[in-house]
Structure formats: structure tokens, C-alpha cells
Design an enzyme around this catalytic site. Structure first.
Site, PDB file in Angstrom:
ATOM      1  CD  GLU A 285      59.547  53.226  15.822  1.00  0.00           C
ATOM      2  OE1 GLU A 285      58.784  53.233  14.734  1.00  0.00           O
ATOM      3  OE2 GLU A 285      59.169  53.070  16.987  1.00  0.00           O
TER       4      GLU A 285
ATOM      5  CG  ASP B 297      63.416  53.395  21.014  1.00  0.00           C
ATOM      6  OD1 ASP B 297      63.246  52.666  19.948  1.00  0.00           O
ATOM      7  OD2 ASP B 297      62.753  54.629  20.860  1.00  0.00           O
TER       8      ASP B 297
END
Lengths: 455, 455
Positions: B149, B80
């Protein structure tokens, strides 16, 4: 007037459909179409009307046939409106006018600009039309309806200067204020001034990772908050050197008169959705709104504002800050002191930019004049109740321009209600106020026709 | 590795086309497609791979065939990325990867996530593929590549708990950090922690006209700035009771070692576009970034933020505030102290709301371990230069989770460069670093294969 109530509401609905948001460059087309439409309405009411170009948005200029020996009235209003955001808070869309009951059960028309100022301008258009349908307007009337009031009228002064000869008049009338309360109509004798500024703090050339660089560079958002926090002291007073130097203290008589008007502070707090009113110590809420200056942040913007988290040191941060001024503060002095204080206080490591969007001095109108007495009688006729003399916390900078450029005093006869939510979502205009305001305007032309005549 | 440089860059370009912005609910589809694609790449590199559902975005789990007697490595990374805003500051669109020279003339690939963390994950995928093309991967390898994250890994801990048995490993590897400078590769031995909060001040139920009500009600934007300004003292220190109580002081030896690394502070200031670096007195910029805590506003939002002026008292004002923590601060204590201080200081007339988005403790890695010595040799092989031991101002909260849940130490071997502009517009990843990083990863598997074996 009484026979055209329904068609008046329909016409106002058309007026309110124009998204004439003057601050938004994308709305220039709506502004122009609105001006053209309004000029046609003045023509249908029996006046000659033109759309006058300016360096910005146009002015609608309408005039009755000039009859020698009659007094001349200068009617000022504005057809531009505030932005409608936040849109999601509107019950019905801001530019799709809807007639419904207000929270107290009174019929109202809901739209941006309904009360500020299209509904009040419309009352005059309808009053002129009614006179010309039934008789003949008994005064010379000049209407100046501008499209830049909500952005500080940046082109009005120059246009007035250039048209001074044709704008000669005996008295000015503005209906862009309000009643004191439902059933208590009012004439406004004082207005606050305004300084509107933008404060920008610039840091790194781009947003930085707050982990990698946090601690190594000055954060513009931190700096902006530190700077803005210095603008008030712990007592809620504005902390800018010299800010209060020219503030006129209220007389005991004035304070007593306002106390008699009475404010239901808990009711106002409930209306606004706050637990209690709040402000400078030592003054009633009415005194703070009418006779004390303020410094309010109108907007803040910096960095990431979406949902969730983004770990950045923003490249810049900005605030819109406005100050409301009271007699005898001067807008130019106040802005200069504001900018000087910010520059002296700006923390290290960032670059400060301050610009002024607009400025207007406060104004006071004599509470004893022939025009005011005409106004009092006209309001009594229009509303069926005796008006009170009030001030207004807002600013109508054109009152100062009309005085300084044209040498004319202004009569402020407003028809709005305190809960009209002007500048807010779900702005409305009371239909009874539209009717009584139209009656008042019609009566006012009659009353003023007996005033001292111009050449 | 040396023979597949061009195809590696092409593959990374595909990886970077997914707009896998984890904080944006509208990007959930991109996140899922990115996870599926990445799992296929691990499969093509010779691993078994699945997309594991979580309560949020999925985790890509890949594993080599388990050979008894070999050490097991746990590779962690994330697919991500941060939001790409402000979009207008990108030279080429953030999700249309472009290879071009960076400002210093070195080839780089530009896209959101290029360095943080897709490019670094990609180096490992390519190293695994190279091993399996030429020989056989010499270690048991488990790859856990998550999709949350950048929003604080809200579902990772639970997923690790539930999968503790199959995640048993001897050492963890993360490549989500950087070289010290071009030509000076590094291994990271310390990370700052993070507390990310949102501070909201609520006032009236709707935006109010600042003229009519200014002075009568508390302004939430004024109150927010006043509140945030209390978070620092005049020396740039964070002004929250107890904030520094647990901060470990740097040893003289540590400060000397960092001084020898040397920071060209004027060059860094020029790179960031600020006149000079700035921060807490008594510490070098490197010490402030690596070993001192911060409190930074990441975003501000209130009232009218469009062009020009709108005269309102906003209904609310909000700020995103993050604190970077250093050993031995605890995220839970720091957030509690932060919220307590704000509640005590909140001015009258408004309502305060504070929420925590995420929290992670800081971490320190031993500078003397067998795994670290393997890492030092692998970096020497991969980059052809001896690495230095550094810390990182950013936070990789998963290091703490891997230790507390799985009982494993982490080796932080990163390939980014300081000017990669992670979290900023025009993020890039150096193509030479992609190549050297892939070589380093391949060498690291070899070095670690000689490590103490798990059962």
C-alpha cells in the site's frame, strides 16, 4: 630531478594514501598522520620541519638553513583534500593511488588530491631534495603547507599573524593551479574569490504526512526552491541587488589576448559530458570562467531521498550555495547582499537560516614584475615551452592573506592539466607534469636566487 | 473484546516488530515473515488464511467458512509500512514497540505502522477472534491485507482481476483512516487522490569544480530549483495549465457543515511546530486538507550533502514531488499536464527526466447508504459517541480499485487520532482507540449481517 622520476612517483603514491579530508571530522586522524609524514619528507629533503598546531588541523612548517644575503621564498601549499564522494564513480578507490593511462593515453596517477594539491606540493619537495643532493639550495626557503585549504583556511590568518616575524620573505610561490593545456604551460595572474553559504529552511518540527497535512502548512522544500530560483534572472545573471556593482569590466586588449588563447568549446563540452557549454550571455566560456562571477548550488538535501516514494512534507530543506567573485567584488559585501536578498524574499510560513562557511576576495597579480619574469624563464626550462599568462576560475584565498598579513606578492606557477578532474571522481595528476613541474620548481629556486635580497 | 485487552496489546506488539517497509528492497525478508505471521493470526482467530504471491510483496488472504444467505464483507488493510527515517528523531526505536503515555497523558503504543495500518488491521483480527470465541462470526468475511500500500499497490489491481470470482462481496470495509478528534469518532466519506513523481535534472557526466567550470556549464541543481519554483504562483496555487479544471467546488452546505466541526488552527499549528498554518488563499485549513489539491516536494537530493563545504557543480539533481487530487481530478490527466509543463519550462543546457511512481484518483462515498447507517450505529456502540462524517486528506487508492474491478462500495471506518504522527517519527496508536476500534469492528459485523444478502 631527471634521475629520480620513479622514486618521485612512489613517494607521491605514499602521500596520496592519506585520506586527509579536512571537512570530515572523522578524518582528523588521517590529517595528523599525513602532516607528520610530510614533515619527515621535508626533513629527508634537507630542511628543518615541524608540525605546527592551530585551532584546527596542523600546518607543516619547513625551512632551509637561513643564509644572510639570499632572497627568501615562501612556498605555500596544502596537504588536505576534498571529500571523495560519490565513491561509486571512482574507477579505483580514491585513497589507493593507481598509475594508469588517462583517456588520451598519457601516464597519470589517480587518487583524490593527486593534482589538488599533493602532486604539486610533491614537485617542490622533490626539487628541494634534488638541489640538496647535488649542490645546496640557492635560496632561503620557508614552506607552509596547511591542512585546511579545502574548508576555507579558517585558522591560517591567525597563525600567520602570530608568526609574522619568522615568515618574512621576499616572494611567495604557490603551485595549486594549472597549465593552460597539455604543451601550453602557464603562469596564473588572476583568481576568483569565493563566498560559500548554507541556506536552511525550517518548517514543521517533524516530517508530516503529505496527505493529512498537505495544503495546511508551508512546505520547506517548496519554499527553498522558490527562494533559490530567485537568485538568477532569465539571462543567467545573478539576481541579487548590487551583485555586479564592483565587477571590473574586461579591457578590449584583455579580451583579445584571451581570444587568441582559444578555447575549443565543443571539445570542452564533450569532455564534461554536456551537449553544449552554457552561461551568461555576451561572454565567451573563458571570460565567464575567468572574469565573471557566479552563483552555484553545490548541494541540496531535504526529506526522503531513498528509492521509491515516501509521502511527506519534510521538516526542513537545505542548500549549499557558493558564489565565485571577480575583481573588484568584496566577499563581505557579496555575502551581506546575498543574505539580505534571501531574508527579504523568504516566503511566509517557514523560518530561514543562512550561515557563511567561508569567504575570500578575488585577486589579480601584476603581469609585469621581476618575480614573474623569473617564473617565465623557469617554466620554459622545466617544460621546454613558453608559458602563457592566464587566470583561474578557482579561488586560492591565501594569496590575499599573504598580501595583507605578510605584505608579499605571490607567483602562481601551477602544473595541473584542465582534465585532472579536481574535486571530482577519478582525479589524476599527469606523470609528465610531475616531472616537468619538479624541473620547473628546481629552476625557479635558481632564477629567484638572483632576485633582490632580503636583510 | 473487553476481556482480552492486554493480550490484544501484546499481539499488536508482535505485529509491529516486523520492519515491513515495502519501499526498501532490503526489507523483503521482513515483509514475508510479517505476512506469514499475520496469516497465522487469522487462522488462530478462526479463519482459513493463505499468503498469496504477487509480482511483488505477497497478499494475506483470509476467509470465514462461507454460509449461504449471509452478506459477504471484504475487509481490506495493509501490513506494510512507511520507511522509519529519520531514525534519530525516534524516542524509542521504530521497530521495538513501546507502550507509554502520549504528550496528553493517554496510553499509546509507539512504533512505525502502529496506526498506519497495523493497529487498525489488528482491531479487526481481534474482533473476529472474539466473535469466534463467544459465538460464530455472523457474516461471511474475506480479508485482503496487502504488502504494497505504501508504494502505491502496484500489483493489487492485477491480483484482484485474477481473483474476481472469489472476491465477490456485498460491501468493503477499510480501517485506515481516523477519528476527527479524541472523543469524536468519524466515518470518512471522501479521500484525495495522489500522483507521485520523480523529477531528475542531468548535467555534466561527473561533479565539476565550481571554480574551474562555474559559469561555463548549466548547473543541474540551479535548474531543478528554477523548474520546481514554477509549480506554484504567488497565491500558493498550483501553476500547471489545466490543474484546477476538474476540481469540484464545495457547496455552501458542505462548507457550513465542516465549519461546524471546527478546527483549532492555532492548536494544530502548535502540534506541528509551525508558527501558523499556511496555504491557498480563500479556504480554511480543513477545506484545504479535504477538498483542495496540492503539489508538495517530498524530497530533494543533489551534490554534496555532508558537513561543511564542497565546491562542486553537481552532475545531477532530483526531487520527489507528489500531488494530492480532489474530486473530480483524474490522476492520468494531472500527471500528463505536470510532465508537459516541466518539459516546456526546462531551462537550456540540462537534460530532464520525469517518472511517475504511482497514481490514484480521488474518491467520494455516498453519505446516505444502508452500509453507512450500519457503520454509524457500530461506531456509536464501539466508541460510545456519535460519529461525524468527514473527509481525509490522504489517499487510499484501493477504494477506487474495489469499485472499478469488483463493483463494491467501501465503508471507511477508521480508529486513528490526528496526532498519531503517521509517516513521521514517533508514530503511535492510542490504546483506547485499539479497544474501541475492536468493539466497533465486532459491532459492525453484527450490524452488517442484517444487510441485503448475496447469493
Amino acid at each position: 630531478v631527471d634521475q629520480s622520476v620513479a622514486s618521485s612517483v612512489r613517494g607521491l603514491g605514499q602521500f596520496l594514501r592519506f585520506a586527509s579530508v579536512s571537512t570530515d571530522p572523522g578524518r582528523a586522524g588521517d590529517i595528523h598522520r599525513c602532516a607528520q609524514w610530510l614533515a619527515r619528507q621535508f626533513q629527508e629533503a634537507g630542511l628543518a620541519a615541524t608540525v605546527e598546531p592551530t585551532g584546527g588541523h596542523p600546518i607543516v612548517l619547513a625551512r632551509s638553513e637561513r643564509v644572510a644575503g639570499r632572497p627568501t621564498l615562501l612556498l605555500y601549499g596544502h596537504y588536505d583534500v576534498q571529500p571523495a564522494e560519490p565513491l561509486e564513480q571512482w574507477t579505483t578507490p580514491p585513497f589507493e593511488p593507481a598509475v594508469r593511462k588517462d583517456p588520451h593515453g598519457f601516464d597519470a596517477i589517480y587518487a583524490r588530491g593527486a593534482s589538488d594539491d599533493k602532486g604539486q606540493v610533491w614537485a617542490h619537495v622533490q626539487a628541494i631534495a634534488a638541489w640538496n643532493r647535488c649542490a645546496k639550495l640557492p635560496v632561503n626557503l620557508l614552506a607552509v603547507i596547511e591542512g585546511e585549504e579545502e574548508i576555507g583556511s579558517p585558522h591560517l590568518a591567525q597563525w600567520m599573524q602570530e608568526n609574522r616575524q619568522q615568515l618574512k620573505a621576499d616572494v611567495a610561490i604557490i603551485s595549486d593551479s594549472g597549465q593552460y593545456a597539455r604543451g601550453v604551460p602557464a603562469i596564473t595572474c588572476g583568481l576568483r574569490g569565493l563566498v560559500y553559504a548554507e541556506v536552511m529552511v525550517h518548517g514543521p518540527s517533524h516530517d508530516l504526512h503529505s496527505g493529512i497535512y498537505g495544503g495546511a502548512v508551508a512546505n520547506p522544500a517548496n519554499a527553498l526552491c522558490a527562494l533559490l530560483a530567485t537568485l538568477h534572472d532569465a539571462q543567467g545573471r545573478v539576481n541579487v541587488p548590487g551583485f555586479y556593482d564592483d565587477v571590473a569590466e574586461l579591457s578590449a586588449a584583455q579580451r583579445q589576448a584571451w581570444n587568441r588563447l582559444g578555447t575549443d568549446e565543443p571539445a570542452m563540452a564533450a569532455e564534461l559530458g554536456v551537449p553544449a557549454l552554457w552561461g551568461e550571455k555576451g561572454f565567451s566560456a573563458l571570460e565567464r570562467r575567468w572574469a565573471r562571477p557566479t552563483c552555484d548550488i553545490n548541494g541540496l538535501s531535504s526529506g526522503y531521498q531513498g528509492p521509491g516514494a515516501k509521502t511527506i512534507i519534510p521538516a526542513s530543506a537545505s542548500a549549499k550555495v557558493s558564489m565565485r567573485l571577480v575583481p573588484n567584488q568584496k566577499a563581505s559585501n557579496i555575502y551581506a547582499g546575498f543574505e539580505r536578498a534571501l531574508r527579504q524574499r523568504c516566503p511566509a510560513g517557514v523560518r530561514l537560516e543562512v550561515i557563511q562557511h567561508s569567504g575570500a576576495d578575488p585577486s589579480l597579480v601584476s603581469e609585469d614584475s621581476a618575480a614573474l619574469r623569473c617564473g617565465l624563464r623557469a617554466v620554459q626550462t622545466g617544460f621546454g615551452a613558453a608559458p602563457v599568462l592566464i587566470r583561474e576560475g578557482g579561488s586560492i584565498p591565501v594569496v590575499g592573506l599573504i598580501k595583507s598579513i605578510l605584505g608579499i606578492d605571490t607567483l602562481l606557477v601551477g602544473f595541473g592539466l584542465p582534465d585532472d578532474r579536481v574535486h571530482s571522481p577519478n582525479e589524476k595528476f599527469d606523470l609528465a607534469a610531475l616531472h616537468a613541474g619538479t624541473r620547473t620548481a628546481a629552476a625557479l629556486y635558481q632564477e629567484l636566487s638572483a632576485l633582490g635580497r632580503s636583510s
